[in-house]
Enzyme design. Structure first.
Site, PDB file in Angstrom:
ATOM      1  N   ASP A   7       5.688  -0.791   3.168  1.00 33.77           N
ATOM      2  CA  ASP A   7       4.293  -0.476   2.892  1.00 33.77           C
ATOM      3  C   ASP A   7       3.456  -1.282   3.884  1.00 33.77           C
ATOM      4  O   ASP A   7       3.912  -2.295   4.418  1.00 33.77           O
ATOM      5  CB  ASP A   7       3.972  -0.874   1.445  1.00 33.77           C
ATOM      6  CG  ASP A   7       2.508  -0.725   1.119  1.00 33.77           C
ATOM      7  OD1 ASP A   7       1.953   0.357   1.374  1.00 33.77           O
ATOM      8  OD2 ASP A   7       1.923  -1.700   0.619  1.00 33.77           O
ATOM      9  N   ARG A   8       2.240  -0.843   4.153  1.00 34.76           N
ATOM     10  CA  ARG A   8       1.398  -1.556   5.115  1.00 34.76           C
ATOM     11  C   ARG A   8       0.519  -2.589   4.409  1.00 34.76           C
ATOM     12  O   ARG A   8       0.794  -3.778   4.445  1.00 34.76           O
ATOM     13  CB  ARG A   8       0.531  -0.548   5.904  1.00 34.76           C
ATOM     14  CG  ARG A   8      -0.149  -1.179   7.124  1.00 34.76           C
ATOM     15  CD  ARG A   8      -1.120  -0.238   7.787  1.00 34.76           C
ATOM     16  NE  ARG A   8      -2.389  -0.265   7.049  1.00 34.76           N
ATOM     17  CZ  ARG A   8      -3.474   0.401   7.409  1.00 34.76           C
ATOM     18  NH1 ARG A   8      -3.464   1.172   8.478  1.00 34.76           N
ATOM     19  NH2 ARG A   8      -4.578   0.321   6.695  1.00 34.76           N
ATOM     20  N   ASP A   9      -0.559  -2.140   3.766  1.00 35.23           N
ATOM     21  CA  ASP A   9      -1.559  -3.038   3.181  1.00 35.23           C
ATOM     22  C   ASP A   9      -0.986  -3.778   1.970  1.00 35.23           C
ATOM     23  O   ASP A   9      -0.535  -3.168   1.015  1.00 35.23           O
ATOM     24  CB  ASP A   9      -2.804  -2.254   2.778  1.00 35.23           C
ATOM     25  CG  ASP A   9      -3.425  -1.517   3.955  1.00 35.23           C
ATOM     26  OD1 ASP A   9      -3.270  -1.976   5.096  1.00 35.23           O
ATOM     27  OD2 ASP A   9      -4.050  -0.456   3.719  1.00 35.23           O
ATOM     28  N   GLU A  15      -4.501  -7.173   2.313  1.00 31.59           N
ATOM     29  CA  GLU A  15      -5.131  -5.987   1.749  1.00 31.59           C
ATOM     30  C   GLU A  15      -6.623  -6.242   1.587  1.00 31.59           C
ATOM     31  O   GLU A  15      -7.025  -7.287   1.090  1.00 31.59           O
ATOM     32  CB  GLU A  15      -4.482  -5.693   0.389  1.00 31.59           C
ATOM     33  CG  GLU A  15      -4.869  -4.400  -0.220  1.00 31.59           C
ATOM     34  CD  GLU A  15      -3.969  -4.080  -1.402  1.00 31.59           C
ATOM     35  OE1 GLU A  15      -3.696  -2.900  -1.586  1.00 31.59           O
ATOM     36  OE2 GLU A  15      -3.566  -5.003  -2.129  1.00 31.59           O
ATOM     37  N   ASN A  18     -11.522  -2.791  -0.605  1.00 34.60           N
ATOM     38  CA  ASN A  18     -11.830  -1.357  -0.642  1.00 34.60           C
ATOM     39  C   ASN A  18     -11.365  -0.679   0.642  1.00 34.60           C
ATOM     40  O   ASN A  18     -12.152  -0.076   1.351  1.00 34.60           O
ATOM     41  CB  ASN A  18     -13.336  -1.136  -0.828  1.00 34.60           C
ATOM     42  CG  ASN A  18     -13.804  -1.657  -2.168  1.00 34.60           C
ATOM     43  OD1 ASN A  18     -13.208  -1.357  -3.198  1.00 34.60           O
ATOM     44  ND2 ASN A  18     -14.844  -2.460  -2.155  1.00 34.60           N
ATOM     45  N   ASN A  51      -0.054   4.998   2.073  1.00 31.39           N
ATOM     46  CA  ASN A  51      -1.080   5.898   1.542  1.00 31.39           C
ATOM     47  C   ASN A  51      -2.429   5.438   2.096  1.00 31.39           C
ATOM     48  O   ASN A  51      -2.763   4.259   2.001  1.00 31.39           O
ATOM     49  CB  ASN A  51      -1.141   5.837   0.017  1.00 31.39           C
ATOM     50  CG  ASN A  51       0.053   6.490  -0.654  1.00 31.39           C
ATOM     51  OD1 ASN A  51       0.812   7.219  -0.033  1.00 31.39           O
ATOM     52  ND2 ASN A  51       0.224   6.206  -1.935  1.00 31.39           N
ATOM     53  N   GLN A  52      -3.189   6.362   2.653  1.00 29.83           N
ATOM     54  CA  GLN A  52      -4.493   6.028   3.217  1.00 29.83           C
ATOM     55  C   GLN A  52      -5.537   7.054   2.772  1.00 29.83           C
ATOM     56  O   GLN A  52      -6.074   7.806   3.581  1.00 29.83           O
ATOM     57  CB  GLN A  52      -4.401   5.939   4.742  1.00 29.83           C
ATOM     58  CG  GLN A  52      -3.550   4.798   5.238  1.00 29.83           C
ATOM     59  CD  GLN A  52      -4.129   3.437   4.892  1.00 29.83           C
ATOM     60  OE1 GLN A  52      -5.341   3.234   4.925  1.00 29.83           O
ATOM     61  NE2 GLN A  52      -3.270   2.492   4.546  1.00 29.83           N
ATOM     62  N   CYS A  89      -0.209   8.968   4.666  1.00 28.98           N
ATOM     63  CA  CYS A  89      -0.742  10.095   3.908  1.00 28.98           C
ATOM     64  C   CYS A  89      -2.254   9.917   3.856  1.00 28.98           C
ATOM     65  O   CYS A  89      -2.741   8.943   3.285  1.00 28.98           O
ATOM     66  CB  CYS A  89      -0.181  10.111   2.495  1.00 28.98           C
ATOM     67  SG  CYS A  89      -1.030  11.317   1.439  1.00 28.98           S
ATOM     68  N   CYS A  99       3.318  14.203   0.493  1.00 25.47           N
ATOM     69  CA  CYS A  99       3.527  13.011   1.318  1.00 25.47           C
ATOM     70  C   CYS A  99       3.004  11.736   0.671  1.00 25.47           C
ATOM     71  O   CYS A  99       3.382  10.640   1.091  1.00 25.47           O
ATOM     72  CB  CYS A  99       2.925  13.195   2.711  1.00 25.47           C
ATOM     73  SG  CYS A  99       1.160  13.517   2.778  1.00 25.47           S
ATOM     74  N   ASP A 126       4.316  -3.547  -2.426  1.00 22.99           N
ATOM     75  CA  ASP A 126       3.657  -4.398  -3.423  1.00 22.99           C
ATOM     76  C   ASP A 126       3.140  -3.630  -4.635  1.00 22.99           C
ATOM     77  O   ASP A 126       2.538  -4.224  -5.525  1.00 22.99           O
ATOM     78  CB  ASP A 126       2.507  -5.185  -2.772  1.00 22.99           C
ATOM     79  CG  ASP A 126       1.364  -4.305  -2.303  1.00 22.99           C
ATOM     80  OD1 ASP A 126       1.630  -3.183  -1.810  1.00 22.99           O
ATOM     81  OD2 ASP A 126       0.201  -4.725  -2.428  1.00 22.99           O
TER      82      ASP A 126
END
Length: 185
Positions: A7-9, A15, A18, A51-52, A89, A99, A126
Site C-alpha cells: 500500500d502507498r499512504d 498519510e 485528507n 486506492n486514490q 484505483c 480495481c 495499514d
C-alpha cells in the site's frame, strides 16, 4: 515470479489527513528505503497498489497523482530502492469498480504484466481493505502499525472475523519485510 504488494499512504509514506494532494507533502518513511532495497536484493517484484479516490472526488487531477507516484519512485531510486510498478484505483468507493481494494483487479493486472505467482507473494498495508485484497488474491498478508494501522489493529480485536486477520502484524514496513525474508524458505 514472487512479489510484495505495498500500500502507498500509511505504509510507504506518511498519510495525509485528507489525501495526499500536494506533491510537496510527500514524506517517505525512513524504513521504507531499506525495506524496498531488501526486497530488491531478494528478487521480489515490488509493486505499489493504492486506492486514490481523491481523483474521483475532484480533489486531485489524475496527472498530478501520476506526478506524485513518479516522485515517490524517483526518491526511492535515489537511495537504490526500486519499485517495479505503481497501480492505482482513481474511482470513488461507490463506483463498484473491480480495481478498488479490497477487490483484486490491480493484483490481477500485476499478475498479467509481471507474471506473478500470487501464492508466493505478500501484501503489506495499514488498512483492512489491504489485508482483504491480499487474502482474496491468495497472498500472505501483513498489517503495519503505521498510518491507520493501530486503529485497524483495534478493529481486528472486535469487528473482524478471525479468518480475515493478517498473517503477521509488524511495527512498520521494514519489520514486515524482515518477516517476509525470514519466511520465504
Amino acid at each position: 515470479m514472487k512479489a510484495v504488494f505495498l500500500d502507498r499512504d500509511g505504509t510507504i509514506n506518511h498519510e495525509e489527513p485528507n489525501y495526499l494532494t500536494d506533491i510537496r507533502r510527500l514524506k517517505i518513511f525512513k524504513e521504507a528505503f531499506e525495506a524496498i532495497k531488501l526486497l530488491n536484493r531478494h528478487q521480489f517484484k515490488t509493486i505499489v497498489v493504492t486506492n486514490q479516490s481523491c481523483v474521483a472526488r475532484g480533489l486531485l487531477k489524475e496527472e498530478e497523482l501520476i506526478k506524485i507516484n513518479e516522485k515517490l519512485k524517483a526518491r526511492l531510486a535515489r537511495k537504490k530502492a526500486f519499485l517495479d510498478s505503481i497501480y492505482y484505483c482513481p474511482h470513488h468507493p461507490t463506483d463498484e469498480c473491480l480495481c478498488r481494494k479490497p477487490n483484486t483487479g490491480l493484483l490481477e493486472r500485476a499478475v498479467r504484466e509481471h507474471q506473478i505467482a500470487l501464492q508466493k507473494s505478500f501484501f503489506i498495508g495499514d488498512r483492512m481493505f489491504d489485508i482483504r485484497a491480499g487474502k482474496k488474491g491468495g497472498c500472505k498478508t501483513i498489517l503495519v502499525l503505521t498510518g491507520a494501522g493501530r486503529e485497524t489493529l483495534e478493529n481486528l480485536k472486535t469487528e473482524v472475523p478471525l479468518h480475515e486477520h493478517p498473517d503477521c502484524i509488524s511495527e512498520n514496513v521494514l519489520d514486515a519485510v524482515q518477516w517476509i525474508i525470514r519466511n520465504i524458505s
